[in-house]
Design a protein around this motif. Structure first.
Motif, PDB file in Angstrom:
ATOM      1  N   THR A 118      42.321  -8.056 -13.785  1.00 57.31           N
ATOM      2  CA  THR A 118      41.784  -8.632 -15.009  1.00 57.31           C
ATOM      3  C   THR A 118      41.147  -9.975 -14.691  1.00 57.31           C
ATOM      4  OG1 THR A 118      42.372  -9.373 -17.251  1.00 57.31           O
ATOM      5  CG2 THR A 118      44.029  -9.710 -15.556  1.00 57.31           C
ATOM      6  N   ASP A 123      44.593  -8.344  -7.951  1.00 60.11           N
ATOM      7  CA  ASP A 123      45.005  -9.144  -9.099  1.00 60.11           C
ATOM      8  C   ASP A 123      46.223  -8.481  -9.757  1.00 60.11           C
ATOM      9  OD1 ASP A 123      44.079 -11.407 -11.067  1.00 60.11           O
ATOM     10  OD2 ASP A 123      44.266  -9.649 -12.347  1.00 60.11           O
ATOM     11  N   ILE A 124      46.209  -8.266 -11.073  1.00 58.71           N
ATOM     12  CA  ILE A 124      47.376  -7.617 -11.680  1.00 58.71           C
ATOM     13  C   ILE A 124      47.534  -6.186 -11.178  1.00 58.71           C
ATOM     14  CG2 ILE A 124      47.322  -9.058 -13.763  1.00 58.71           C
ATOM     15  CD1 ILE A 124      46.278  -6.527 -15.260  1.00 58.71           C
ATOM     16  N   CYS A 167      48.561 -11.786  -8.781  1.00 60.10           N
ATOM     17  CA  CYS A 167      49.453 -12.699  -9.475  1.00 60.10           C
ATOM     18  C   CYS A 167      50.870 -12.392  -8.989  1.00 60.10           C
ATOM     19  CB  CYS A 167      49.331 -12.529 -10.980  1.00 60.10           C
ATOM     20  SG  CYS A 167      49.478 -10.823 -11.551  1.00 60.10           S
ATOM     21  N   TRP A 195      50.980 -17.350 -12.325  1.00 60.75           N
ATOM     22  CA  TRP A 195      50.030 -17.059 -13.396  1.00 60.75           C
ATOM     23  C   TRP A 195      50.655 -17.266 -14.755  1.00 60.75           C
ATOM     24  CZ3 TRP A 195      49.687 -11.700 -15.714  1.00 60.75           C
ATOM     25  CH2 TRP A 195      50.875 -10.982 -15.531  1.00 60.75           C
ATOM     26  N   PRO A 196      49.833 -17.462 -15.772  1.00 61.74           N
ATOM     27  CA  PRO A 196      48.374 -17.568 -15.699  1.00 61.74           C
ATOM     28  C   PRO A 196      47.950 -18.898 -15.089  1.00 61.74           C
ATOM     29  CG  PRO A 196      49.097 -18.006 -17.931  1.00 61.74           C
ATOM     30  CD  PRO A 196      50.318 -17.578 -17.155  1.00 61.74           C
ATOM     31  N   TRP A 249      43.371 -20.107 -17.754  1.00 57.37           N
ATOM     32  CA  TRP A 249      43.807 -18.934 -18.511  1.00 57.37           C
ATOM     33  C   TRP A 249      45.026 -19.245 -19.371  1.00 57.37           C
ATOM     34  CZ3 TRP A 249      40.690 -15.304 -19.542  1.00 57.37           C
ATOM     35  CH2 TRP A 249      39.759 -14.822 -18.605  1.00 57.37           C
ATOM     36  N   ARG A 250      45.867 -20.198 -18.936  1.00 58.34           N
ATOM     37  CA  ARG A 250      47.069 -20.516 -19.715  1.00 58.34           C
ATOM     38  C   ARG A 250      46.696 -21.022 -21.110  1.00 58.34           C
ATOM     39  NH1 ARG A 250      52.206 -21.091 -18.381  1.00 58.34           N
ATOM     40  NH2 ARG A 250      51.673 -21.039 -16.159  1.00 58.34           N
ATOM     41  N   ARG A 275      45.637 -18.015 -23.043  1.00 59.21           N
ATOM     42  CA  ARG A 275      46.775 -17.152 -23.360  1.00 59.21           C
ATOM     43  C   ARG A 275      47.623 -17.731 -24.496  1.00 59.21           C
ATOM     44  NH1 ARG A 275      51.700 -16.666 -20.614  1.00 59.21           N
ATOM     45  NH2 ARG A 275      51.826 -18.898 -21.044  1.00 59.21           N
ATOM     46  N   GLN A 320      45.066  -7.604 -22.908  1.00 59.54           N
ATOM     47  CA  GLN A 320      45.058  -8.173 -21.567  1.00 59.54           C
ATOM     48  C   GLN A 320      45.691  -9.559 -21.564  1.00 59.54           C
ATOM     49  OE1 GLN A 320      41.483  -7.693 -19.111  1.00 59.54           O
ATOM     50  NE2 GLN A 320      40.678  -6.172 -20.517  1.00 59.54           N
ATOM     51  N   ILE A 321      45.036 -10.513 -22.196  1.00 59.11           N
ATOM     52  CA  ILE A 321      45.454 -11.906 -22.068  1.00 59.11           C
ATOM     53  C   ILE A 321      46.847 -12.162 -22.642  1.00 59.11           C
ATOM     54  CG2 ILE A 321      44.936 -14.240 -22.862  1.00 59.11           C
ATOM     55  CD1 ILE A 321      42.026 -13.681 -22.326  1.00 59.11           C
ATOM     56  N   TYR A 335      49.470 -11.996 -19.967  1.00 56.09           N
ATOM     57  CA  TYR A 335      49.430 -12.869 -18.790  1.00 56.09           C
ATOM     58  C   TYR A 335      50.714 -13.692 -18.775  1.00 56.09           C
ATOM     59  CZ  TYR A 335      44.294 -12.183 -18.276  1.00 56.09           C
ATOM     60  OH  TYR A 335      43.027 -11.678 -18.097  1.00 56.09           O
TER      61      TYR A 335
END
Length: 281
Positions: free
Chosen positions: A37, A104-105, A130, A135-136, A140-141, A144, A201-202, A205
Protein backbone atom coordinates in the motif's frame (compact mmCIF):
# COMPACT_ATOMS: atom_id res chain seq x y z
CA UNK A 1 12.10 -1.89 -23.14
CA UNK A 2 9.25 -3.36 -21.12
CA UNK A 3 5.60 -2.74 -21.95
CA UNK A 4 4.71 0.08 -19.57
CA UNK A 5 1.15 -1.07 -18.86
CA UNK A 6 0.59 -4.72 -19.74
CA UNK A 7 -2.53 -6.64 -18.76
CA UNK A 8 -1.62 -8.13 -15.39
CA UNK A 9 -4.99 -9.24 -14.03
CA UNK A 10 -6.96 -11.41 -16.44
CA UNK A 11 -9.56 -13.06 -14.21
CA UNK A 12 -11.79 -12.62 -11.18
CA UNK A 13 -12.02 -15.37 -8.60
CA UNK A 14 -14.00 -15.88 -5.41
CA UNK A 15 -11.95 -16.54 -2.29
CA UNK A 16 -13.56 -16.70 1.16
CA UNK A 17 -16.68 -15.17 -0.34
CA UNK A 18 -14.93 -12.15 -1.87
CA UNK A 19 -14.14 -11.23 -5.47
CA UNK A 20 -10.42 -11.00 -6.08
CA UNK A 21 -8.86 -9.69 -9.29
CA UNK A 22 -5.99 -12.01 -10.19
CA UNK A 23 -3.68 -13.14 -12.95
CA UNK A 24 -1.55 -16.17 -13.78
CA UNK A 25 1.26 -15.87 -16.32
CA UNK A 26 3.96 -18.16 -17.68
CA UNK A 27 4.86 -21.71 -16.75
CA UNK A 28 7.26 -23.34 -14.35
CA UNK A 29 7.75 -23.12 -10.60
CA UNK A 30 4.96 -21.10 -8.96
CA UNK A 31 5.87 -17.64 -7.70
CA UNK A 32 3.24 -15.52 -5.93
CA UNK A 33 3.59 -11.71 -5.84
CA UNK A 34 1.91 -9.82 -2.99
CA UNK A 35 1.79 -6.03 -3.33
CA UNK A 36 1.57 -3.40 -0.62
CA UNK A 37 0.00 0.00 0.00
CA UNK A 38 -0.74 2.52 -1.43
CA UNK A 39 -0.40 0.30 -4.47
CA UNK A 40 -1.93 -2.50 -6.46
CA UNK A 41 -0.68 -5.03 -9.00
CA UNK A 42 0.60 -2.31 -11.34
CA UNK A 43 3.78 -2.28 -9.25
CA UNK A 44 4.76 -5.69 -10.71
CA UNK A 45 4.46 -4.71 -14.39
CA UNK A 46 8.22 -4.42 -15.00
CA UNK A 47 9.06 -7.59 -13.06
CA UNK A 48 6.47 -9.85 -14.65
CA UNK A 49 8.11 -10.36 -18.07
CA UNK A 50 11.49 -10.86 -16.46
CA UNK A 51 10.11 -13.50 -14.09
CA UNK A 52 8.18 -15.45 -16.72
CA UNK A 53 11.27 -15.38 -18.93
CA UNK A 54 13.23 -16.87 -16.02
CA UNK A 55 10.92 -19.87 -15.98
CA UNK A 56 8.32 -19.05 -13.32
CA UNK A 57 4.57 -19.33 -13.36
CA UNK A 58 3.69 -16.00 -11.78
CA UNK A 59 0.53 -15.61 -9.71
CA UNK A 60 -0.49 -12.10 -8.72
CA UNK A 61 -3.59 -10.38 -7.40
CA UNK A 62 -4.97 -7.22 -5.88
CA UNK A 63 -5.48 -7.44 -2.13
CA UNK A 64 -9.05 -7.34 -0.87
CA UNK A 65 -10.13 -3.69 -0.87
CA UNK A 66 -7.32 -2.70 -3.25
CA UNK A 67 -7.04 -2.07 -6.98
CA UNK A 68 -9.56 -4.00 -9.05
CA UNK A 69 -10.61 -6.37 -6.25
CA UNK A 70 -13.83 -6.08 -4.28
CA UNK A 71 -14.25 -3.10 -1.95
CA UNK A 72 -16.21 -4.82 0.84
CA UNK A 73 -18.56 -2.80 3.00
CA UNK A 74 -17.73 -4.52 6.27
CA UNK A 75 -15.09 -7.25 5.79
CA UNK A 76 -11.77 -7.08 7.61
CA UNK A 77 -9.02 -5.86 5.26
CA UNK A 78 -6.20 -5.68 7.82
CA UNK A 79 -2.98 -7.55 7.17
CA UNK A 80 -4.09 -10.22 9.63
CA UNK A 81 -7.13 -10.98 7.46
CA UNK A 82 -5.12 -10.58 4.25
CA UNK A 83 -2.68 -13.24 5.51
CA UNK A 84 -5.51 -15.76 5.69
CA UNK A 85 -6.70 -14.66 2.26
CA UNK A 86 -3.24 -15.45 0.86
CA UNK A 87 -3.54 -19.04 2.08
CA UNK A 88 -7.02 -19.18 0.54
CA UNK A 89 -5.55 -18.06 -2.77
CA UNK A 90 -2.89 -20.77 -2.64
CA UNK A 91 -5.72 -23.26 -2.13
CA UNK A 92 -7.71 -21.81 -5.03
CA UNK A 93 -4.68 -22.00 -7.31
CA UNK A 94 -4.07 -25.56 -6.06
CA UNK A 95 -0.56 -24.66 -4.98
CA UNK A 96 0.58 -26.93 -2.19
CA UNK A 97 3.76 -24.84 -2.03
CA UNK A 98 5.05 -21.72 -3.76
CA UNK A 99 7.78 -19.14 -3.72
CA UNK A 100 6.36 -15.85 -2.42
CA UNK A 101 7.56 -12.27 -2.88
CA UNK A 102 5.85 -9.67 -0.69
CA UNK A 103 6.39 -5.92 -0.70
CA UNK A 104 5.43 -3.44 2.05
CA UNK A 105 2.35 -4.79 3.86
CA UNK A 106 2.42 -7.64 1.34
CA UNK A 107 5.66 -8.77 2.94
CA UNK A 108 4.33 -8.35 6.46
CA UNK A 109 1.18 -10.33 5.74
CA UNK A 110 3.25 -13.02 4.01
CA UNK A 111 5.34 -13.36 7.15
CA UNK A 112 2.18 -13.65 9.24
CA UNK A 113 0.93 -16.39 6.91
CA UNK A 114 4.27 -18.17 7.17
CA UNK A 115 4.15 -18.18 10.97
CA UNK A 116 1.25 -20.62 10.84
CA UNK A 117 1.64 -22.13 7.36
CA UNK A 118 5.39 -22.35 6.79
CA UNK A 119 4.96 -25.62 4.91
CA UNK A 120 3.21 -23.72 2.08
CA UNK A 121 6.28 -21.55 1.38
CA UNK A 122 9.21 -22.83 -0.68
CA UNK A 123 10.87 -19.49 -0.03
CA UNK A 124 9.92 -15.97 0.97
CA UNK A 125 11.41 -12.74 -0.32
CA UNK A 126 10.31 -9.57 1.50
CA UNK A 127 11.01 -6.03 0.38
CA UNK A 128 10.75 -2.75 2.32
CA UNK A 129 8.12 -4.19 4.63
CA UNK A 130 6.40 -2.66 7.62
CA UNK A 131 7.62 -4.43 10.72
CA UNK A 132 7.91 -4.14 14.50
CA UNK A 133 6.96 -0.52 15.33
CA UNK A 134 8.06 0.91 11.98
CA UNK A 135 4.65 2.01 10.77
CA UNK A 136 2.85 4.10 9.94
CA UNK A 137 5.64 6.46 8.93
CA UNK A 138 5.31 10.07 10.13
CA UNK A 139 3.44 11.45 7.11
CA UNK A 140 1.08 8.47 7.05
CA UNK A 141 0.51 8.60 10.82
CA UNK A 142 -1.10 12.00 10.59
CA UNK A 143 -3.37 10.76 7.82
CA UNK A 144 -4.20 7.51 9.66
CA UNK A 145 -5.09 9.33 12.86
CA UNK A 146 -7.56 11.54 10.95
CA UNK A 147 -8.63 9.12 8.23
CA UNK A 148 -12.35 9.82 8.60
CA UNK A 149 -11.80 13.49 7.80
CA UNK A 150 -9.55 12.61 4.85
CA UNK A 151 -12.19 10.21 3.52
CA UNK A 152 -14.56 13.12 2.87
CA UNK A 153 -12.09 15.89 2.06
CA UNK A 154 -12.21 17.79 -1.23
CA UNK A 155 -11.25 15.39 -4.02
CA UNK A 156 -8.59 17.72 -5.41
CA UNK A 157 -6.95 18.04 -1.99
CA UNK A 158 -7.09 14.27 -1.61
CA UNK A 159 -5.44 13.71 -4.99
CA UNK A 160 -2.73 16.26 -4.18
CA UNK A 161 -2.08 14.60 -0.82
CA UNK A 162 -1.68 11.19 -2.40
CA UNK A 163 0.46 12.52 -5.24
CA UNK A 164 2.83 13.90 -2.61
CA UNK A 165 2.88 10.56 -0.79
CA UNK A 166 3.47 8.55 -3.96
CA UNK A 167 6.39 10.74 -4.97
CA UNK A 168 7.96 9.94 -1.60
CA UNK A 169 7.83 6.25 -2.55
CA UNK A 170 10.43 6.54 -5.33
CA UNK A 171 14.03 7.67 -5.38
CA UNK A 172 13.72 8.96 -8.94
CA UNK A 173 10.87 11.44 -8.48
CA UNK A 174 10.39 11.85 -12.23
CA UNK A 175 9.09 8.28 -12.40
CA UNK A 176 5.95 9.11 -10.46
CA UNK A 177 4.22 11.49 -12.81
CA UNK A 178 2.07 11.47 -15.92
CA UNK A 179 0.31 8.25 -16.86
CA UNK A 180 2.03 6.14 -14.20
CA UNK A 181 0.94 8.50 -11.44
CA UNK A 182 -2.58 8.52 -12.85
CA UNK A 183 -2.72 4.72 -12.77
CA UNK A 184 -1.50 4.56 -9.17
CA UNK A 185 -4.13 7.12 -8.19
CA UNK A 186 -7.02 5.65 -10.22
CA UNK A 187 -8.22 3.05 -7.64
CA UNK A 188 -8.01 5.46 -4.70
CA UNK A 189 -9.79 8.54 -6.06
CA UNK A 190 -13.44 9.21 -6.87
CA UNK A 191 -16.67 8.72 -4.96
CA UNK A 192 -15.94 5.03 -4.32
CA UNK A 193 -12.15 4.90 -4.33
CA UNK A 194 -11.41 7.79 -1.97
CA UNK A 195 -13.46 6.70 1.08
CA UNK A 196 -12.61 3.04 0.48
CA UNK A 197 -8.91 3.87 0.46
CA UNK A 198 -9.04 5.44 3.91
CA UNK A 199 -11.42 2.92 5.43
CA UNK A 200 -9.96 -0.28 3.97
CA UNK A 201 -6.28 0.60 3.77
CA UNK A 202 -5.18 3.53 5.90
CA UNK A 203 -7.42 2.72 8.87
CA UNK A 204 -5.42 -0.52 9.23
CA UNK A 205 -1.97 1.10 9.25
CA UNK A 206 -1.15 -0.09 12.75
CA UNK A 207 1.88 -1.72 14.36
CA UNK A 208 -0.32 -4.06 16.41
CA UNK A 209 -0.12 -6.43 13.45
CA UNK A 210 3.69 -6.56 13.55
CA UNK A 211 4.73 -5.74 17.10
CA UNK A 212 5.17 -9.46 17.87
CA UNK A 213 7.75 -9.96 15.11
CA UNK A 214 10.67 -9.85 17.53
CA UNK A 215 9.30 -12.91 19.31
CA UNK A 216 8.05 -14.85 16.29
CA UNK A 217 10.68 -14.27 13.61
CA UNK A 218 13.47 -16.28 15.32
CA UNK A 219 11.20 -19.35 15.12
CA UNK A 220 10.74 -19.06 11.35
CA UNK A 221 12.16 -22.00 9.43
CA UNK A 222 12.18 -21.32 5.70
CA UNK A 223 14.54 -19.62 3.23
CA UNK A 224 14.11 -15.84 3.49
CA UNK A 225 15.62 -13.04 1.45
CA UNK A 226 15.28 -9.37 2.38
CA UNK A 227 15.51 -6.69 -0.31
CA UNK A 228 15.53 -3.01 0.62
CA UNK A 229 15.74 0.32 -1.16
CA UNK A 230 18.66 2.17 0.37
CA UNK A 231 16.78 5.46 0.06
CA UNK A 232 13.42 4.34 1.45
CA UNK A 233 11.73 7.41 2.97
CA UNK A 234 9.01 5.42 4.77
CA UNK A 235 10.78 2.32 6.07
CA UNK A 236 14.38 3.12 7.10
CA UNK A 237 17.00 0.58 6.09
CA UNK A 238 17.82 0.03 9.76
CA UNK A 239 14.71 -2.16 9.92
CA UNK A 240 16.14 -4.37 7.18
CA UNK A 241 19.17 -5.12 9.35
CA UNK A 242 16.93 -5.78 12.35
CA UNK A 243 14.89 -8.25 10.32
CA UNK A 244 18.05 -9.96 9.12
CA UNK A 245 19.22 -10.35 12.70
CA UNK A 246 15.91 -11.86 13.84
CA UNK A 247 15.21 -14.24 10.91
CA UNK A 248 17.48 -17.31 10.96
CA UNK A 249 19.87 -17.37 7.99
CA UNK A 250 18.08 -14.52 6.23
CA UNK A 251 19.94 -12.95 3.31
CA UNK A 252 19.87 -9.17 2.96
CA UNK A 253 20.55 -7.12 -0.14
CA UNK A 254 20.28 -3.33 -0.07
CA UNK A 255 19.69 -1.75 -3.46
CA UNK A 256 21.26 1.70 -4.02
CA UNK A 257 19.36 4.59 -5.56
CA UNK A 258 16.04 2.93 -4.81
CA UNK A 259 13.20 4.07 -2.61
CA UNK A 260 10.25 2.30 -1.00
CA UNK A 261 8.84 1.32 -4.40
CA UNK A 262 12.12 -0.31 -5.38
CA UNK A 263 10.40 -2.21 -8.21
CA UNK A 264 9.87 1.18 -9.88
CA UNK A 265 13.39 2.48 -9.27
CA UNK A 266 15.35 -0.72 -9.94
CA UNK A 267 13.23 -3.45 -11.56
CA UNK A 268 16.17 -5.23 -13.19
CA UNK A 269 18.13 -5.40 -9.93
CA UNK A 270 15.08 -6.65 -8.02
CA UNK A 271 14.30 -9.32 -10.61
CA UNK A 272 17.91 -10.50 -10.76
CA UNK A 273 18.16 -10.84 -6.99
CA UNK A 274 14.83 -12.62 -6.70
CA UNK A 275 15.63 -15.13 -9.44
CA UNK A 276 19.17 -15.73 -8.17
CA UNK A 277 17.94 -16.32 -4.63
CA UNK A 278 15.35 -18.89 -5.69
CA UNK A 279 17.77 -20.66 -8.03
CA UNK A 280 20.34 -20.90 -5.22
CA UNK A 281 18.05 -22.99 -3.02
Amino acid sequence: MMNNFPTLLDRHIIVDGHRIAAGVHGSGDPLVLVHGTPAHSIIWRNLLPRLTAAGFQVHLYDLLGFGASERPLSADTSIAAQAELLIGLLDHWQLDTAHVFGHDIGGALSLRAAFSHAERFRSLTIADICSYDSWPSPTWRGIRDNYRQYAVMDERQHAQTQERQLKMAVFNKSLMEGELLRRYLAPIVGVVGQPAFYQQQIAHYHARYTEDFAQRLPELRLPVQILWGENDEWQPVSYAYRLQADIPDARLQVIPQAGHFLMEDAPEAVAQRLVAFIHSL
